[in-house]
Design a protein around this motif. Structure first.
Motif, PDB file in Angstrom:
ATOM      1  N   SER A  41     -13.298 -58.875  82.982  1.00 26.86           N
ATOM      2  CA  SER A  41     -13.744 -58.861  84.372  1.00 26.86           C
ATOM      3  C   SER A  41     -12.655 -59.275  85.341  1.00 26.86           C
ATOM      4  N   SER A  42     -11.695 -58.400  85.523  1.00 21.63           N
ATOM      5  CA  SER A  42     -10.705 -58.634  86.564  1.00 21.63           C
ATOM      6  C   SER A  42     -11.336 -58.494  87.927  1.00 21.63           C
ATOM      7  N   GLY A  43     -12.426 -57.716  88.004  1.00 23.67           N
ATOM      8  CA  GLY A  43     -13.236 -57.660  89.211  1.00 23.67           C
ATOM      9  C   GLY A  43     -14.589 -58.224  88.871  1.00 23.67           C
ATOM     10  N   ARG A  48     -21.741 -65.706  92.368  1.00 26.14           N
ATOM     11  CA  ARG A  48     -23.041 -66.148  91.892  1.00 26.14           C
ATOM     12  C   ARG A  48     -23.225 -65.907  90.390  1.00 26.14           C
ATOM     13  N   ALA A  49     -22.399 -65.052  89.814  1.00 26.44           N
ATOM     14  CA  ALA A  49     -22.568 -64.730  88.403  1.00 26.44           C
ATOM     15  C   ALA A  49     -22.321 -65.960  87.538  1.00 26.44           C
ATOM     16  N   THR A  50     -23.174 -66.135  86.531  1.00 26.48           N
ATOM     17  CA  THR A  50     -23.054 -67.294  85.649  1.00 26.48           C
ATOM     18  C   THR A  50     -22.601 -66.904  84.252  1.00 26.48           C
ATOM     19  N   THR A  51     -22.488 -65.609  83.956  1.00 34.69           N
ATOM     20  CA  THR A  51     -22.082 -65.121  82.648  1.00 34.69           C
ATOM     21  C   THR A  51     -20.934 -64.135  82.834  1.00 34.69           C
ATOM     22  N   ALA A  52     -19.993 -64.138  81.897  1.00 34.65           N
ATOM     23  CA  ALA A  52     -18.859 -63.230  82.001  1.00 34.65           C
ATOM     24  C   ALA A  52     -19.324 -61.779  81.972  1.00 34.65           C
ATOM     25  N   PRO A  75     -24.051 -59.488  79.378  1.00 36.28           N
ATOM     26  CA  PRO A  75     -25.066 -59.790  78.366  1.00 36.28           C
ATOM     27  C   PRO A  75     -26.294 -60.449  78.999  1.00 36.28           C
ATOM     28  N   ALA A  76     -27.463 -60.027  78.557  1.00 32.37           N
ATOM     29  CA  ALA A  76     -28.711 -60.622  79.041  1.00 32.37           C
ATOM     30  C   ALA A  76     -29.840 -60.235  78.106  1.00 32.37           C
TER      31      ALA A  76
END
Length: 338
Positions: A41-43, A48-52, A75-76
């Protein structure tokens, strides 16, 4: 809809999207769900995101759809969900219907909403860029769990949720079973499942399920006969985003999910206890989901507003995108979420 008549309603959208894209693009080449290479995830999807998350390479659409940005995957709930985020403002999560992909939303509708919201669109399990776990049955409550898991993974705090067709049923199930996850719900073209839902007319169900049904025939099910301009605009809009693949396995699994919802009573039973503000909408000429379902939902929920769109069909959100966007914006502002 009852088990005998429940149909893969937004399979209409998926099949139509492929048929129309074939004409609009002059080819049947589709982007592969989960196929494109990903990078780390370079972008990122935002603070707010809590997971890579990972960015799908070469997934930014060209032309008028470029504002959608790249597909990201995160992932979820035991799967990896493909999504896009764009726009600015309060969070709005949009849930597509049965086997429809996020590419089946129109650029016009998404552009209008992005002026008021930070919009998240995503593929339900097994569709497009989202993986699946075929060791467990696919159900609408499971897809509601996926939706809540995505909200948590992205670190969204009580977003508004908008669901179309089966996406509306997923949204209603979120409101009934996970009311703390969202701040408001907009449901259009859905029902409450179980024995209280009004059946799709058998002739319509037969046509939806027939693999010989053509693109123009599908359009007849989505739009009223005199909505010629809306039909033409829809065809053009679907050609702006590369369509995503939906496997035969997913078609069958989500069809079975719809069948199972016909005997699932928890959404009906628990909806009255939900304090979530709800906007229930429907086209008055909807051939796929009888409009009576909207009244049933509104009477069952304690904090629901009903708005019927005259002269609109199942594709009401795209047929009347300007009015629909204005209505959603007004509703979320009154609900304190925008």
């Amino acid at each position: 809809m009852s088990a005998s008549h429940r149909t893969p309603r937004a399979r209409t959208l998926s099949r139509l999207a492929v048929a129309v894209a074939t004409v609009a693009l002059g080819a049947v080449a589709c982007s592969s769900g989960g196929g494109p290479a990903t990078s780390t995830s370079s972008g990122s999807p935002g603070p707010r995101a809590t997971t890579a998350s990972a960015v799908v390479a070469k997934s930014v659409p060209s032309g008028p759809a470029a504002f959608l940005g790249p597909v990201r995957r995160i992932p979820a709930n035991g799967i990896t969900i493909g999504y896009r985020q764009f726009g600015s403002g309060p969070d709005l999560v949009m849930v597509m219907g049965d086997t429809g992909a996020m590419s089946d939303w129109t650029v016009d509708l998404l552009s209008r909403l992005s002026r008021h919201y930070r919009v998240t669109i995503f593929d339900n399990r097994g569709v497009g860029y989202t993986t699946d776990d075929t060791s467990v049955p696919d159900t609408i409550p499971l897809m509601a769990d996926d939706t809540v898991a995505l909200i948590k993974a992205l670190g969204l705090r009580h977003p508004a949720l908008l669901g179309w067709s089966m996406g509306g049923e997923i949204g209603l199930t979120v409101a009934a079973l996970h009311p703390g996850a969202i701040s408001a719900l907009v449901s259009t073209g859905g029902d409450l499942g179980g024995r209280h839902a009004v059946n799709t007319p058998p002739a319509v169900a037969k046509e939806l399920n027939d693999p010989r049904t053509t693109g123009p025939q599908m359009l007849d099910l989505l739009f009223p006969a005199d909505a010629t301009a809306a039909r033409a605009a829809y065809i053009h809009q679907l050609g702006l985003i590369p369509p995503e693949k939906v496997s035969d396995t997913t078609l069958l699994r989500q069809y079975r999910a719809g069948q199972a919802f016909s005997s699932f009573e928890d959404t009906w039973n628990k909806l009255p206890a939900s304090t979530i503000p709800m906007l229930i909408t429907n086209g008055s000429l909807d051939k796929v989901t009888p409009p009576a379902n909207a009244s049933i939902i509104t009477h069952r929920a304690k904090h629901a507003e009903l708005v019927m769109f005259p002269d609109a069909g199942h594709a009401m959100p795209v047929q009347d995108a300007a009015r629909f966007t204005s209505l959603v914006t007004r509703f979320t502002q009154a609900a304190g979420t925008a």
